[in-house]
Design an enzyme around this catalytic site. Structure first.
Site, PDB file in Angstrom:
ATOM      1  N   GLU A 878     -34.134  -3.760 -46.227  1.00 32.40           N
ATOM      2  CA  GLU A 878     -33.501  -2.462 -46.026  1.00 32.40           C
ATOM      3  C   GLU A 878     -32.680  -1.974 -47.210  1.00 32.40           C
ATOM      4  O   GLU A 878     -32.636  -0.774 -47.490  1.00 32.40           O
ATOM      5  CB  GLU A 878     -32.623  -2.508 -44.780  1.00 32.40           C
ATOM      6  CG  GLU A 878     -33.192  -1.766 -43.603  1.00 32.40           C
ATOM      7  CD  GLU A 878     -34.288  -2.538 -42.895  1.00 32.40           C
ATOM      8  OE1 GLU A 878     -34.982  -1.946 -42.063  1.00 32.40           O
ATOM      9  OE2 GLU A 878     -34.453  -3.729 -43.181  1.00 32.40           O
ATOM     10  N   CYS A 879     -32.005  -2.861 -47.902  1.00 33.56           N
ATOM     11  CA  CYS A 879     -31.104  -2.377 -48.960  1.00 33.56           C
ATOM     12  C   CYS A 879     -31.867  -1.598 -50.024  1.00 33.56           C
ATOM     13  O   CYS A 879     -31.354  -0.636 -50.594  1.00 33.56           O
ATOM     14  CB  CYS A 879     -30.328  -3.532 -49.590  1.00 33.56           C
ATOM     15  SG  CYS A 879     -31.238  -4.572 -50.740  1.00 33.56           S
TER      16      CYS A 879
END
Length: 967
Positions: A878-879
């Site tokens: 996700e980052c």
């Protein structure tokens, strides 16, 4: 029907082919004769998944009429260029360089690349990229860079400059494959073209399998007065026609609204529409027939009488007084999630009115778009009863066991008699967190009780599936003269579209990630959620955080500009350090962002010098920076796996770690190999059995950067139990036969849970500690903007990420590169609405091609070992998609001095902003009106917190408890 018989040279051998003269395409013929490496994605010649070579030239087979191909033409598909024991160099390189993720586009890319190398064995990287762009070879997973790497390596091998050994990964005896570039175990069958995706299985179903067609809603918003299926029931080949009356369960997939700040208990998501339609593309009736053609034709005969209602394009319209309830019962303004930190937010902003206060404020209103996931494989499912009488659905589910809960209730089947099998999946990025298609085909199967297959067209999938929820944010930021952040105030509204698929959860992401990962001592904010008549919001990689960074990362830049501070320096000044608290008043799990920014400085300084150099005529250069990140797992998460010792001494893991292309197979493999290292098992002795709810326990959804962390910890627990059982008093290990002889079990269950360890976000105050870990990203973008046309091109991306110890570099880099492509599309081109002609195809939706994504993408990794992470790892995916788009937006402003507040930053918006600037006007949108005053809502939330909760935890109390050794 006219039939053509001909002889063709297919994969080097003469073959007699029979084709339907008028209708058959090259793709349909090749797939019918068993060459299913040829994938049909968009069906319009835009995506290249169907690419084959015709007399050596790449041809998009889905639009090439077979009748136009002369006899004795040479046709090559992926099946003809290599075997498992003798791979083509391109196939070897695709495995070695991580070119395989979901694998759906792989056959088309390899065949296109072969067409290039057969003509030019020494291409430059630019020539490879131009080739893929020219031939419309699209990939949504890789960001293209690994594919270009693979072509260059294959060419070097074919020229004799490197050997096959250079493309092989060798495991030293007793060595680890953790923290290496070990290839994915599922890569081989994908580069061979033998992976059977949904529509491939459709061709291999037993005789008598039925097909399904759908009557879709014709209006965005309408009451249904009547549904007439009589003509459809009499149509050729029809076995059954279903409406909502034939659904045997609740006919509602809508999840309950659990937040105490929700204004409704549940929002409807009917399996089949009953009293009204809420969006274009909602299903009204299902037709099951003997062929796909007959099913689709009969579906068109279903007649629906409507009472058309107002069409609300967004929540700015649906929130207005007097608007019709889209759900029919629930209000359109559905829920609220406040957040409070510190006690001085309002006072600080009031001080800004005093020019001598030393308080500086910037503010703006920002919109983030309805981004389509744009996976290239259309939805394709099969339903049947298995040998044990279980109702079974093949589906690319991203959360298998959630489907085992909500689908049975909706259609009226016992969960114990229901089964979902995840088949090879052509990517998802969050779209298949939804199980609506599963419910539809399973409901039909319950009626006809014969196998059914259903493949949507690409345009149907685009209309049917959810998108990233749009977001509107009014926000302001206060700093002192040095640039130190004093306070943040925001009013955000999430447009969930036609149902509340992600409502509540998404609003909690907003109050967590706006302004993350900075230390903001005073926060007062609100995230609202509501309904409109557009496609529903669903999970999408970095779920919730891109909406936040669209506003907060631009506000940081705006403040830097106002104070005359360098954009990187203002971020460094405010990055959270040890002891600082999150928006939600608890400690960060990782404080590495300052170190990451320091590591970025050399590249940043180089970029500033690069920007000073003259670009080609008409173009201006700019540099943008952004910081972001995401959480790992939740405070109520659980992951289960089973491992079993087999008679031959190998060990198998059973799990439901869903494989979307992100690396579930390699993640399972490296965790198992590392956890069982004392046994000295070679990699070949570790087997995987994944993603079948009949045999595999619930491992949890492939989302939220949780899978590697949660499944890894569960693997370690089960592995330790197995090894403890195998261990003899002298320290050696029992064999399978010895275990059986001694009556010792050979199968062990691993379960890892976060339940009770962390604190969920409070519904009234936003206070909480809802995650065991977090990841971080700092990123720089270089762009050029054409002042005359408004076009932006991204030339380079450089980022530093901290995701813990990396289990497999190919998998993590693949997530990073792919995310950058999504982020560039989000920033510049992608915004979905229901104009079917435009948005029913990939390029119509703004899908970036190879030359739209820079080849110059580099990531460094700051691998801070995680104390609670398996083998020191955290979670990664996700980052990488959190804030890259904001870096591009900031770079545009740096280049030409205009800011795009409402993305995507299309050329027309940039031209309009430049015109406004030249005329001395502002291009910023007016403050969004969400209806009810947010100050009133926040005051009521605090009052409810005081009256409904025995104790309201404050940031000061949390800090005191931390200092005294608590939390």
């Amino acid at each position: 029907m006219s039939v053509k018989k001909g002889i063709y040279i297919i994969n080097g051998a003469e073959r007699v082919v029979m084709s339907e003269y008028e209708k058959d395409t090259l793709a349909s013929v090749l797939r019918r004769i068993g060459l299913t490496s040829v994938k049909v994605g968009c069906g319009t010649g835009q995506c290249g998944t169907c690419t084959v070579l015709v007399n050596g030239d790449p041809v998009r087979a889905c639009i090439k009429k077979f009748r136009d191909i002369p006899e004795h033409t040479r046709i090559e598909t992926l099946e003809g260029i290599g075997t498992a024991s003798h791979l083509h160099p391109l196939q070897q390189a695709w495995i070695a360089y991580g070119g395989v993720q979901c694998g759906f586009c792989t056959p088309g890319f390899i065949m296109s690349a072969k067409g290039l190398l057969d003509k030019n064995l020494s291409p430059t990287r630019e020539e490879v990229r131009d080739w893929f762009t020219k031939h419309n070879n699209l990939c949504r997973c890789t960001g293209y860079k690994p594919l270009v790497d693979a072509v260059m390596a294959a060419a070097a091998l074919m020229r004799g400059e490197i050997s096959e050994k250079n493309l092989e990964f060798t495991v030293a005896e007793g060595g680890s494959i953790y923290h290496t570039r070990y290839p994915r175990p599922d890569a081989l069958y994908k580069v061979l073209g033998t992976a059977d995706y949904g529509d491939d299985l459709a061709l291999k179903m037993p005789p008598g399998t039925l097909h399904m067609g759908v009557k879709w809603a014709d209006h965005h918003h309408a009451n249904i007065l009547s549904i007439d299926t009589s003509e459809a029931e009499k149509a050729a080949g029809v076995a059954a026609v279903l409406t909502y009356k034939d659904i045997q369960g609740t006919n509602n997939l809508g999840a309950p609204m659990t937040s105490k700040m929700s204004l409704a208990k549940r929002v409807k998501e009917p399996v089949l529409c009953d009293t009204k339609v809420r969006r274009i593309g909602e299903p009204i009736a299902l037709v099951v027939a003997d062929t796909d053609e007959n099913a689709r034709a009969a579906a068109k005969l279903v007649k629906v009488e409507y009472e058309v209602l107002p069409f609300y394009k967004n929540i700015l319209e649906s929130f207005k007084p007097g608007a019709v309830s889209i759900d029919g019962e629930a209000p359109n303004d559905l829920l609220r999630q406040p957040v409070f930190k510190g006690a001085n937010t309002q006072a600080i902003f009031e001080k800004a009115n005093d020019p001598d206060s030393g308080v500086y404020v910037v503010e703006g209103s920002f919109y983030s778009s309805r981004q389509p996931h744009l996976m290239l494989e259309p939805w394709s499912l099969q339903a049947y009863y298995d040998e044990d009488g279980m109702l079974t659905v093949n589906y690319k589910s991203q959360t298998l066991w959630a489907g085992m809960v909500n689908v049975p209730r909706a259609i009226g089947v016992s969960p114990k008699a229901f089964r979902i099998i995840e088949i090879p999946s052509g990517a998802s990025f969050g779209a298949s967190m939804d199980h609506h298609a599963v419910a539809m085909i399973a409901a039909a199967e319950m009626v006809v009780k014969r196998p059914i297959t259903w493949t949507q067209t690409y345009e149907e999938t685009q209309r049917f599936t959810g998108k990233r929820a749009t977001s509107y944010t009014n926000a302001k930021l206060a700093c002192d003269k040095s640039g130190k952040i004093l306070a943040l105030d925001f009013d955000n509204a999430i447009d969930h579209g036609a149902n509340a698929n992600s409502a509540g959860n998404l609003e909690k992401k907003v109050v967590r990630f706006i302004g993350y990962p900075y230390n903001i001592p005073n926060i007062r904010g609100l995230s609202r959620g509501g309904l409109s008549n557009e496609p529903f919001g669903v999970a999408y990689r970095a779920y919730g955080s891109p909406q936040c960074y669209t506003s907060s990362e631009q506000l940081i830049d705006m403040m830097a500009e106002k104070l005359g501070i360098d954009p990187l320096e203002i971020r460094y000044l405010n990055c959270a350090k040890e002891g600082d608290l999150t928006n939600n008043s608890y400690p960060f799990k990782n404080y590495g962002i300052k170190t990451m920014i320091n590591k970025l400085r050399p590249y940043y300084n180089e970029s500033l010098e690069w920007a000073k150099q003259p670009a080609e005529a008409g173009w201006k250069r700019g540099v943008g920076v952004a910081c972001g990140g995401y959480h790992v797992s939740t405070p109520a998460d659980r992951s289960e796996i089973d491992i079993e010792l087999l008679p031959d001494g190998s060990v198998v893991q059973y799990n439901c770690w869903e494989a979307m292309g992100q690396g579930a197979s390699i993640g399972t493999l490296v965790h198992m190999h590392e956890a069982l290292k004392p046994l000295g098992l070679p990699v070949e002795k570790i087997k995987l059995y994944q993603n079948d709810t009949k045999f595999c326990p619930p491992t949890g959804p492939a989302s939220g950067s949780r899978s590697h962390y949660m499944a890894g910890n569960a693997t370690i627990l089960a592995a330790n139990d197995l090894m403890n059982a195998m261990r003899k008093p002298d320290g050696t290990y029992r064999t399978y036969d010895e275990m059986v002889a001694e009556g010792i079990p050979t199968k062990y269950h691993g379960e890892f849970s976060t339940v009770g360890l962390y604190k969920a976000i409070d519904d009234f105050t936003g206070v909480g500690d809802p995650t065991p870990d977090n990841n971080l990203l700092a990123i720089i973008a270089r762009v050029e903007v054409n002042e005359e046309t408004g076009k932006t091109r991204v030339l380079a991306i450089h980022g530093i990420a901290d995701v813990g110890v990396i289990g497999n570099f190919l998998a993590v880099e693949g997530q990073a590169y792919g995310s950058m492509m999504h982020s560039i599309g989000f920033a510049l081109t992608e915004d979905y609405c229901d104009e079917v002609k435009k948005y029913g195809s990939p390029l119509g939706c703004g899908f970036p091609r190879c030359n739209d994504v820079p080849d110059d993408i580099e990531f460094e990794f700051q691998e801070t070992p995680r104390k609670t992470g398996p083998h020191g790892s955290g979670g990664a995916s996700e980052c990488f998609q959190s804030c890259g788009h904001a870096a591009v937006l900031n770079a545009i402003n740096n280049a030409v001095g205009v800011r795009v507040y409402e993305i995507p930053a299309t050329p027309d918006k940039i031209k309009a902003a430049l015109k406004a600037k030249a005329e001395g006007r502002s291009c910023a949108p007016e403050r969004y009106d969400f209806g009810e005053d947010y100050n009133k809502i926040l005051d009521e939330a605090l009052e409810r917190a005081r009256t409904e909760q025995k104790h309201v935890e404050t940031a000061e109390e949390i800090e005191e408890e931390i200092r005294s050794g608590g939390h």
